[in-house]
Motif scaffolding. Structure first.
Motif, PDB file in Angstrom:
ATOM      1  N   ASP A  25      -8.127   0.031  -9.551  1.00  0.00           N
ATOM      2  CA  ASP A  25      -7.016  -0.113 -10.491  1.00  0.00           C
ATOM      3  C   ASP A  25      -7.514  -0.528 -11.878  1.00  0.00           C
ATOM      4  OD1 ASP A  25      -4.033  -0.273 -10.997  1.00  0.00           O
ATOM      5  OD2 ASP A  25      -4.650  -2.330 -11.497  1.00  0.00           O
ATOM      6  N   VAL A  26      -8.447  -1.469 -11.919  1.00  0.00           N
ATOM      7  CA  VAL A  26      -9.004  -1.927 -13.199  1.00  0.00           C
ATOM      8  C   VAL A  26      -9.777  -0.795 -13.875  1.00  0.00           C
ATOM      9  CG1 VAL A  26     -10.668  -3.515 -14.253  1.00  0.00           C
ATOM     10  CG2 VAL A  26      -9.016  -4.365 -12.579  1.00  0.00           C
ATOM     11  N   ALA A  27     -10.505   0.001 -13.097  1.00  0.00           N
ATOM     12  CA  ALA A  27     -11.249   1.129 -13.669  1.00  0.00           C
ATOM     13  C   ALA A  27     -10.288   2.149 -14.291  1.00  0.00           C
ATOM     14  CB  ALA A  27     -12.122   1.792 -12.604  1.00  0.00           C
ATOM     15  N   ASP A  28      -9.135   2.348 -13.652  1.00  0.00           N
ATOM     16  CA  ASP A  28      -8.161   3.326 -14.141  1.00  0.00           C
ATOM     17  C   ASP A  28      -7.310   2.811 -15.297  1.00  0.00           C
ATOM     18  OD1 ASP A  28      -8.972   5.164 -12.255  1.00  0.00           O
ATOM     19  OD2 ASP A  28      -7.340   4.698 -10.844  1.00  0.00           O
ATOM     20  N   ARG A  29      -6.922   1.519 -15.223  1.00  0.00           N
ATOM     21  CA  ARG A  29      -5.918   1.019 -16.171  1.00  0.00           C
ATOM     22  C   ARG A  29      -6.330  -0.222 -16.946  1.00  0.00           C
ATOM     23  NH1 ARG A  29      -0.717   1.362 -12.305  1.00  0.00           N
ATOM     24  NH2 ARG A  29      -0.862  -0.842 -12.672  1.00  0.00           N
ATOM     25  N   LEU A  73     -17.234   0.962 -15.704  1.00  0.00           N
ATOM     26  CA  LEU A  73     -16.882   0.525 -14.351  1.00  0.00           C
ATOM     27  C   LEU A  73     -16.631   1.755 -13.483  1.00  0.00           C
ATOM     28  CD1 LEU A  73     -16.180  -1.645 -12.253  1.00  0.00           C
ATOM     29  CD2 LEU A  73     -13.851  -1.686 -13.199  1.00  0.00           C
ATOM     30  N   LYS A  74     -17.469   1.904 -12.464  1.00  0.00           N
ATOM     31  CA  LYS A  74     -17.339   3.009 -11.516  1.00  0.00           C
ATOM     32  C   LYS A  74     -17.299   2.422 -10.113  1.00  0.00           C
ATOM     33  CE  LYS A  74     -19.584   6.475 -14.429  1.00  0.00           C
ATOM     34  NZ  LYS A  74     -19.285   5.775 -15.631  1.00  0.00           N
ATOM     35  N   VAL A  75     -16.279   2.803  -9.364  1.00  0.00           N
ATOM     36  CA  VAL A  75     -16.036   2.225  -8.041  1.00  0.00           C
ATOM     37  C   VAL A  75     -16.232   3.305  -6.987  1.00  0.00           C
ATOM     38  CG1 VAL A  75     -14.354   0.998  -6.630  1.00  0.00           C
ATOM     39  CG2 VAL A  75     -14.383   0.643  -9.104  1.00  0.00           C
TER      40      VAL A  75
END
Length: 160
Positions: A25-29, A73-75
């Protein structure tokens, strides 16, 4: 032949899945509101990737802070990579979920602690916190002070 349910490992998997979902979620938004993370991880984990100078300085474990400045940030299913700023020196890190020892979001008093497996050494002298927020140099250990108000979920309460 008897079989037992391994609640400890099931709980660890669920907790790592929660961290993965939060980081996705943090990576996307991006980080919402005042949320920020203190992530303590085992720097000697065979799949952890960090600069030699960081692993030399923190040979046991290190706590990083994701707050004001982070990049790339890559998850993945196995871990995450992120670039953090260490005293004006951006450094890429790869942290496998298996290497995470604590994950704390002090803005909402939430925290997870992964108990070490038997045989692992918990050497307090190797523990350090690195504030990787913008323009902040590495600091001395402050993990317990910063996270003391967070609710830490420990698996010991679920064990026989």
């Amino acid at each position: 032949m008897s079989r037992e349910i391994d609640y400890g490992n099931l709980m660890h998997d669920a907790m790592r899945g929660l961290i993965r979902k939060v980081l996705l979620d943090v990576a996307d938004r991006g980080l919402p509101g005042n949320h920020h993370f203190f992530i303590t991880f085992d720097t000697s984990h065979p799949d952890a990737e960090l600069a030699d100078w960081l692993s030399d300085r923190y040979p046991g474990e290190m706590t990083v802070v994701m707050q004001h400045w982070y990049d790339n940030l890559k998850v993945t299913d196995e871990g995450f990579s992120v670039t953090l700023n260490f005293g004006d020196a951006p450094e890429p890190l790869y942290i496998p979920y298996d290497a995470i020892r604590t994950f704390v979001d002090p803005s909402v008093e939430f925290g997870l602690r992964f108990e070490q497996q038997e045989g692992e050494d918990a050497d307090e002298d190797d523990t350090a916190t690195v504030d990787a927020a913008e323009d902040n140099p590495p600091k001395t250990p402050v993990t317990e002070d910063k996270a003391k108000d967070a609710e830490i979920v420990s698996l010991d309460s679920f064990r026989k």
